[in-house]
Design a protein around this motif. Structure first.
Motif, PDB file in Angstrom:
ATOM      1  N   SER A 296       0.825  -1.210   0.000  1.00 10.09           N
ATOM      2  CA  SER A 296       0.000   0.000   0.000  1.00 10.09           C
ATOM      3  C   SER A 296       0.858   1.258   0.000  1.00 10.09           C
ATOM      4  N   LEU A 297       1.930   1.236   0.772  1.00  6.44           N
ATOM      5  CA  LEU A 297       2.804   2.405   0.811  1.00  6.44           C
ATOM      6  C   LEU A 297       3.552   2.591  -0.509  1.00  6.44           C
ATOM      7  N   LEU A 298       3.979   1.481  -1.104  1.00  3.84           N
ATOM      8  CA  LEU A 298       4.687   1.575  -2.385  1.00  3.84           C
ATOM      9  C   LEU A 298       3.772   2.058  -3.504  1.00  3.84           C
TER      10      LEU A 298
ATOM     11  N   VAL B  12      -3.826   3.431   2.608  1.00  2.00           N
ATOM     12  CA  VAL B  12      -2.508   4.050   2.713  1.00  2.00           C
ATOM     13  C   VAL B  12      -2.324   4.706   4.074  1.00  2.00           C
ATOM     14  N   ARG B  13      -3.366   5.371   4.571  1.00  2.00           N
ATOM     15  CA  ARG B  13      -3.287   6.019   5.879  1.00  2.00           C
ATOM     16  C   ARG B  13      -3.112   4.978   6.988  1.00  2.00           C
ATOM     17  N   LEU B  14      -3.841   3.871   6.889  1.00  2.00           N
ATOM     18  CA  LEU B  14      -3.665   2.793   7.859  1.00  2.00           C
ATOM     19  C   LEU B  14      -2.239   2.246   7.788  1.00  2.00           C
ATOM     20  N   ALA B  15      -1.738   2.043   6.578  1.00  2.00           N
ATOM     21  CA  ALA B  15      -0.386   1.506   6.394  1.00  2.00           C
ATOM     22  C   ALA B  15       0.660   2.433   6.998  1.00  2.00           C
ATOM     23  N   PHE B  16       0.461   3.740   6.864  1.00  2.00           N
ATOM     24  CA  PHE B  16       1.408   4.711   7.409  1.00  2.00           C
ATOM     25  C   PHE B  16       1.437   4.631   8.937  1.00  2.00           C
ATOM     26  N   LEU B  17       0.270   4.505   9.553  1.00  2.00           N
ATOM     27  CA  LEU B  17       0.191   4.404  11.007  1.00  2.00           C
ATOM     28  C   LEU B  17       0.857   3.127  11.505  1.00  2.00           C
TER      29      LEU B  17
END
Length: 451
Positions: free
Chosen positions: A370-372, A382-387
């Motif tokens: 998701s971040l990639l 993406v927001r969940l992945a960042f957290l």
């Protein structure tokens, strides 16, 4: 014969399984290498590396309830999490988490599993009588940290700032005396951590992902070490600090920000290592930066709340920095100075796999993807992945520091709980929930854990 190429979902599922398999190999390597080191050099100070436990297959009064809770959560958890009103989902998650944690603890029986855990020679309840004069105890706290100091504190008292011990002193003063009340405090308070994570996910990502994460937060293998460990209580305080900050930045609320600051300050006086929760808080501020820019008073309220607890302890005579410096020295005086960094720096990660389970490993693979693909992927994912990545970074910093050699199955609970939301990205939740529940049941019934 023409072979049909695999679809994207089947390829992703296969990669999820590969990731979980690689994690299983890491755990196997940590067990085999650890047994060899412990049998030949006796430098690990754990009987069943990489966790503090002994191989003692057993059942207990909590076994039926634990099995029933696991089966019910697998069968009905995803559906109920999707359909229950939000206000009903939160207490349902908390209640189920309490039952799951407590039933696993009771596999070892009431006395060993709950009532005696916080009364051993290393634990907080051993020093309750030494806090009859709290101001004097705080002023003299640092004088008893080193092993060669007079009347040195037990390991867990010396290893934490005094807010940890004061919690149990206050319980005792309130009439809730003894290991049973202390253990239940950790279970009931610790179980609220899953609610805090859900609140934060809903505020920062979206409600759908929060609902998908709910069964995994409830049925976490981490529950094996949350009942009963003071670190479960620490994890809940830290989780609520993050959750209130998420509400503050998304709603522009100075009140929530001030309350979050108070809890962050308390968190730092419960455990020195929880200063790393600042990485998760930083991720929340990044995700909610628009709200902070619109209302700078939110950040000001956060900082104002943050100084209250440190100021109170400092004025009472406790020097956090001096205490931490002495703790580093004491760590070298004891097992921490003997345990080999070269083993624990990677074996600790195997502990993290056991605490969070194979579903989390697969979920972390998906958060990386998701971040990639953050420009084209769903915004909430993406927001969940960042957290989640911020929590993973905090865990890795703690690992590299060398101040967490062994026993990370409980020490890292405050970080591990924030990795579990990665499971919200997984398809076939019942399959992965089965793996999570089975792992927890096997760990608790095959091993006699130290926490």
């Amino acid at each position: 014969m023409i072979r049909t190429p695999p679809t994207a979902p089947s390829r992703d599922l296969r990669r999820d399984v590969y990731a979980a398999g690689a994690a299983a190999l890491l755990v196997t390597a940590a067990v085999l290498a650890g047994r060899h080191i412990q049998d030949t050099r006796r430098t690990l100070f754990v009987d069943w590396p990489p966790v503090l436990a002994s191989w003692v297959p057993h059942t207990g009064p909590g076994t039926p309830a634990a099995v029933l809770t696991a089966v019910a959560t697998v069968a009905y958890g995803p559906v109920l999490a999707a359909r229950l009103p939000w206000r009903a989902l939160l207490p349902a998650a908390w209640g189920t988490s309490v039952v799951w944690i407590l039933s696993l603890a009771l596999v070892d029986g009431w006395h060993r599993g709950v009532a005696e855990r916080l009364t051993t020679r290393h634990e907080y309840l051993q020093v309750i009588d030494r806090f009859h004069d709290v101001p004097a105890a705080l002023r003299g706290f640092t004088g008893h940290i080193l092993l060669d100091s007079p009347d040195n504190w037990p390991a867990h008292v010396a290893g934490h700032p005094p807010a940890a011990t004061l919690t149990f002193v206050l319980l005792d003063r309130a009439g809730l005396r003894g290991g049973g009340w202390a253990g239940m405090w950790c279970v009931v308070a610790g179980a609220t951590a899953c609610v805090a994570v859900l609140v934060a996910l809903r505020a920062l990502a979206d409600e759908v992902l929060a609902r998908r994460a709910a069964p995994f937060l409830v049925l976490a293998p981490a529950a094996v070490w949350m009942g009963t460990s003071a670190d479960a209580y620490f994890a809940a305080v830290a989780a609520w600090a993050v959750a209130l900050l998420a509400l503050a930045v998304t709603r522009g609320s100075p009140g929530w920000a001030g309350a979050s600051g108070l809890l962050f300050g308390l968190t730092c006086y419960l455990s020195y290592g929880l200063t790393l929760v600042a990485l998760i808080a930083g991720a929340v501020l990044v995700l909610g930066r628009r709200g902070v820019r619109r209302r700078p008073v939110v950040l000001a309220s956060l900082l104002a709340g943050l100084v209250v607890v440190p100021a109170g302890f400092t004025l009472a005579g406790f020097d956090w920095w001096e205490a931490y410096r002495l703790l580093v020295t004491r760590y070298g005086q004891g097992a921490g100075g003997i345990r080999p960094y070269g083993y624990w720096v990677w074996a600790n990660l195997a502990c993290a796999v056991l605490v969070t389970g194979p579903a989390t490993v697969a979920g972390l693979r998906r958060t990386t993807v998701s971040l990639l693909r953050h420009r084209s992927g769903p915004r909430a994912g993406v927001r969940l992945a960042f957290l989640v990545s911020a929590a993973l970074a905090a865990l890795l910093v703690a690992d590299l520091s060398g101040m967490s050699k062994a026993e990370t199955e409980r020490i890292w609970l405050p970080f591990a709980l924030w990795l579990l939301p990665a499971c919200a990205l997984l398809p076939r939740p019942r399959l992965w929930l089965t793996a999570q529940g089975l792992l927890a049941l096997l760990l608790n019934h095959l091993l006699l854990t130290g926490w």
